[in-house]
Design a protein around this motif. Structure first.
Motif, PDB file in Angstrom:
ATOM      1  N   ALA A  29      16.114  44.170  13.113  1.00  0.00           N
ATOM      2  CA  ALA A  29      14.869  43.994  12.374  1.00  0.00           C
ATOM      3  C   ALA A  29      14.654  45.114  11.355  1.00  0.00           C
ATOM      4  N   ILE A  30      15.352  46.223  11.503  1.00  0.00           N
ATOM      5  CA  ILE A  30      15.188  47.353  10.597  1.00  0.00           C
ATOM      6  C   ILE A  30      16.011  47.118   9.336  1.00  0.00           C
ATOM      7  N   ASN A  31      15.352  47.228   8.206  1.00  0.00           N
ATOM      8  CA  ASN A  31      16.043  47.067   6.924  1.00  0.00           C
ATOM      9  C   ASN A  31      16.407  48.438   6.379  1.00  0.00           C
ATOM     10  N   PHE A  32      17.690  48.647   6.123  1.00  0.00           N
ATOM     11  CA  PHE A  32      18.133  49.892   5.535  1.00  0.00           C
ATOM     12  C   PHE A  32      17.925  49.833   4.031  1.00  0.00           C
ATOM     13  N   GLN A  33      17.443  50.937   3.462  1.00  0.00           N
ATOM     14  CA  GLN A  33      17.213  51.015   2.033  1.00  0.00           C
ATOM     15  C   GLN A  33      18.550  51.109   1.296  1.00  0.00           C
ATOM     16  N   LYS A  34      18.688  50.333   0.257  1.00  0.00           N
ATOM     17  CA  LYS A  34      19.919  50.350  -0.547  1.00  0.00           C
ATOM     18  C   LYS A  34      19.812  51.375  -1.688  1.00  0.00           C
ATOM     19  N   ASN A  35      18.596  51.560  -2.211  1.00  0.00           N
ATOM     20  CA  ASN A  35      18.351  52.511  -3.306  1.00  0.00           C
ATOM     21  C   ASN A  35      17.243  53.476  -2.894  1.00  0.00           C
ATOM     22  N   PRO A  36      17.580  54.481  -2.089  1.00  0.00           N
ATOM     23  CA  PRO A  36      16.546  55.418  -1.626  1.00  0.00           C
ATOM     24  C   PRO A  36      16.049  56.306  -2.763  1.00  0.00           C
ATOM     25  N   PRO A  37      14.893  56.942  -2.571  1.00  0.00           N
ATOM     26  CA  PRO A  37      14.329  57.808  -3.618  1.00  0.00           C
ATOM     27  C   PRO A  37      14.947  59.215  -3.629  1.00  0.00           C
ATOM     28  N   PHE A  38      16.233  59.278  -3.338  1.00  0.00           N
ATOM     29  CA  PHE A  38      16.953  60.545  -3.345  1.00  0.00           C
ATOM     30  C   PHE A  38      18.440  60.268  -3.549  1.00  0.00           C
ATOM     31  N   PHE A 128      19.625  52.357  17.049  1.00  0.00           N
ATOM     32  CA  PHE A 128      20.641  51.818  16.151  1.00  0.00           C
ATOM     33  C   PHE A 128      21.980  51.691  16.856  1.00  0.00           C
ATOM     34  N   SER A 129      22.737  50.676  16.482  1.00  0.00           N
ATOM     35  CA  SER A 129      24.118  50.541  16.937  1.00  0.00           C
ATOM     36  C   SER A 129      24.998  51.070  15.813  1.00  0.00           C
ATOM     37  N   LEU A 130      25.528  52.272  16.008  1.00  0.00           N
ATOM     38  CA  LEU A 130      26.287  52.934  14.950  1.00  0.00           C
ATOM     39  C   LEU A 130      27.715  53.218  15.393  1.00  0.00           C
ATOM     40  N   GLN A 131      28.607  53.252  14.429  1.00  0.00           N
ATOM     41  CA  GLN A 131      29.982  53.662  14.676  1.00  0.00           C
ATOM     42  C   GLN A 131      30.016  55.192  14.775  1.00  0.00           C
ATOM     43  N   LYS A 132      31.163  55.733  15.171  1.00  0.00           N
ATOM     44  CA  LYS A 132      31.296  57.180  15.382  1.00  0.00           C
ATOM     45  C   LYS A 132      30.938  57.995  14.137  1.00  0.00           C
ATOM     46  N   ASN A 133      31.317  57.516  12.968  1.00  0.00           N
ATOM     47  CA  ASN A 133      31.098  58.299  11.743  1.00  0.00           C
ATOM     48  C   ASN A 133      29.929  57.764  10.902  1.00  0.00           C
ATOM     49  N   GLU A 134      28.969  57.115  11.540  1.00  0.00           N
ATOM     50  CA  GLU A 134      27.791  56.615  10.838  1.00  0.00           C
ATOM     51  C   GLU A 134      26.537  57.332  11.336  1.00  0.00           C
ATOM     52  N   ALA A 135      25.554  57.416  10.455  1.00  0.00           N
ATOM     53  CA  ALA A 135      24.279  58.027  10.778  1.00  0.00           C
ATOM     54  C   ALA A 135      23.180  57.282  10.037  1.00  0.00           C
ATOM     55  N   VAL A 136      21.961  57.427  10.505  1.00  0.00           N
ATOM     56  CA  VAL A 136      20.814  56.834   9.831  1.00  0.00           C
ATOM     57  C   VAL A 136      19.800  57.935   9.567  1.00  0.00           C
ATOM     58  N   LEU A 137      19.441  58.090   8.312  1.00  0.00           N
ATOM     59  CA  LEU A 137      18.468  59.075   7.873  1.00  0.00           C
ATOM     60  C   LEU A 137      17.085  58.434   7.870  1.00  0.00           C
ATOM     61  N   SER A 138      16.134  59.077   8.527  1.00  0.00           N
ATOM     62  CA  SER A 138      14.756  58.598   8.574  1.00  0.00           C
ATOM     63  C   SER A 138      13.904  59.481   7.668  1.00  0.00           C
ATOM     64  N   TYR A 139      13.078  58.852   6.826  1.00  0.00           N
ATOM     65  CA  TYR A 139      12.223  59.598   5.907  1.00  0.00           C
ATOM     66  C   TYR A 139      10.962  58.782   5.627  1.00  0.00           C
ATOM     67  N   THR A 140       9.938  59.446   5.128  1.00  0.00           N
ATOM     68  CA  THR A 140       8.739  58.730   4.694  1.00  0.00           C
ATOM     69  C   THR A 140       8.625  58.850   3.187  1.00  0.00           C
ATOM     70  N   PHE A 141       8.138  57.772   2.581  1.00  0.00           N
ATOM     71  CA  PHE A 141       7.926  57.738   1.143  1.00  0.00           C
ATOM     72  C   PHE A 141       6.771  56.779   0.886  1.00  0.00           C
ATOM     73  N   GLY A 143       3.875  56.824   2.185  1.00  0.00           N
ATOM     74  CA  GLY A 143       3.207  56.493   3.439  1.00  0.00           C
ATOM     75  C   GLY A 143       3.957  55.534   4.352  1.00  0.00           C
ATOM     76  N   LYS A 144       5.192  55.227   4.040  1.00  0.00           N
ATOM     77  CA  LYS A 144       5.957  54.262   4.819  1.00  0.00           C
ATOM     78  C   LYS A 144       7.254  54.900   5.326  1.00  0.00           C
ATOM     79  N   THR A 145       7.584  54.671   6.601  1.00  0.00           N
ATOM     80  CA  THR A 145       8.836  55.175   7.150  1.00  0.00           C
ATOM     81  C   THR A 145       9.976  54.263   6.722  1.00  0.00           C
ATOM     82  N   GLU A 146      11.023  54.865   6.176  1.00  0.00           N
ATOM     83  CA  GLU A 146      12.188  54.126   5.683  1.00  0.00           C
ATOM     84  C   GLU A 146      13.439  54.670   6.348  1.00  0.00           C
ATOM     85  N   TYR A 147      14.527  53.883   6.274  1.00  0.00           N
ATOM     86  CA  TYR A 147      15.801  54.274   6.870  1.00  0.00           C
ATOM     87  C   TYR A 147      16.929  54.057   5.867  1.00  0.00           C
ATOM     88  N   PHE A 148      17.847  55.021   5.834  1.00  0.00           N
ATOM     89  CA  PHE A 148      19.007  54.929   4.963  1.00  0.00           C
ATOM     90  C   PHE A 148      20.251  55.175   5.806  1.00  0.00           C
TER      91      PHE A 148
END
Length: 170
Positions: A29-38, A128-141, A143-148
């Motif tokens: 259900a979590i949508n990863f951002q494709k174009n984050p503000p960084f 999250f179900s991640l592979q060994k070399n994957e990570a998910v960055l959590s940030y707010t922008f 007022g909304k929590t986003e994931y990359f």
């Protein structure tokens, strides 16, 4: 007797399967951002070990940003089934490090009696179900929590800290 065993086992199986499906649904259900503000200039993880007994060991995740829009607040990184709070150095505001120390758990109860083992505190569950070399960055922008999602996270050579500070004069 056999019927009673089957009837007693069915609710346990049902709850087990219901929980498995629920955690998968949350991750999807979590949508990863494709174009984050960084923009990330560099990212890697590095294992470390202390040079003294009882000093411990761990893993750090390093992220350096080259650009970041105003209002972005970096929170944490999900990596290696751990949630690491990201901290930055005020002297280098675009660099963040997530620290993880491997801990020897002395409070874990190992017993043949399942009721005693049930007193153990469950470890923090990664959403999250991640592979060994994957990570998910959590940030707010805004007022909304986003994931990359970060793929192909490189590992740098292990850092072995010396037994004593080489700069100290004794």
């Amino acid at each position: 007797m056999k019927f009673l065993s089957v009837v007693a086992l069915l609710p346990i199986l049902f709850v087990g399967f219901a929980n498995c499906g629920g955690s998968k649904a949350n991750s999807e259900a979590i949508n990863f951002q494709k174009n984050p503000p960084f923009k990330i200039a560099e990212v890697y993880y590095q294992n470390w070990v202390a040079g003294v007994e009882e000093g411990g060991s761990g893993k750090n995740v390093h992220i350096t940003f080259s650009e970041m829009e105003t209002g972005v607040k970096i929170q944490s990184i999900y990596f290696n089934n751990k949630i690491l709070e990201l901290k930055n150095n005020s002297a280098k505001p675009m660099e963040y490090i997530g620290f993880h120390r491997n801990e020897m758990r002395s409070d874990v109860i190992m017993d043949s009696d399942p009721m005693k083992e049930a007193q153990n505190t469950p470890s923090e569950k990664n959403i999250f179900s991640l592979q060994k070399n994957e990570a998910v960055l959590s940030y707010t922008f805004k007022g909304k929590t986003e994931y990359f999602k970060i793929s192909n996270l490189p590992e740098k050579e292990m850092m072995a800290y010396p037994q004593s500070n080489p700069n100290s004069h004794e």
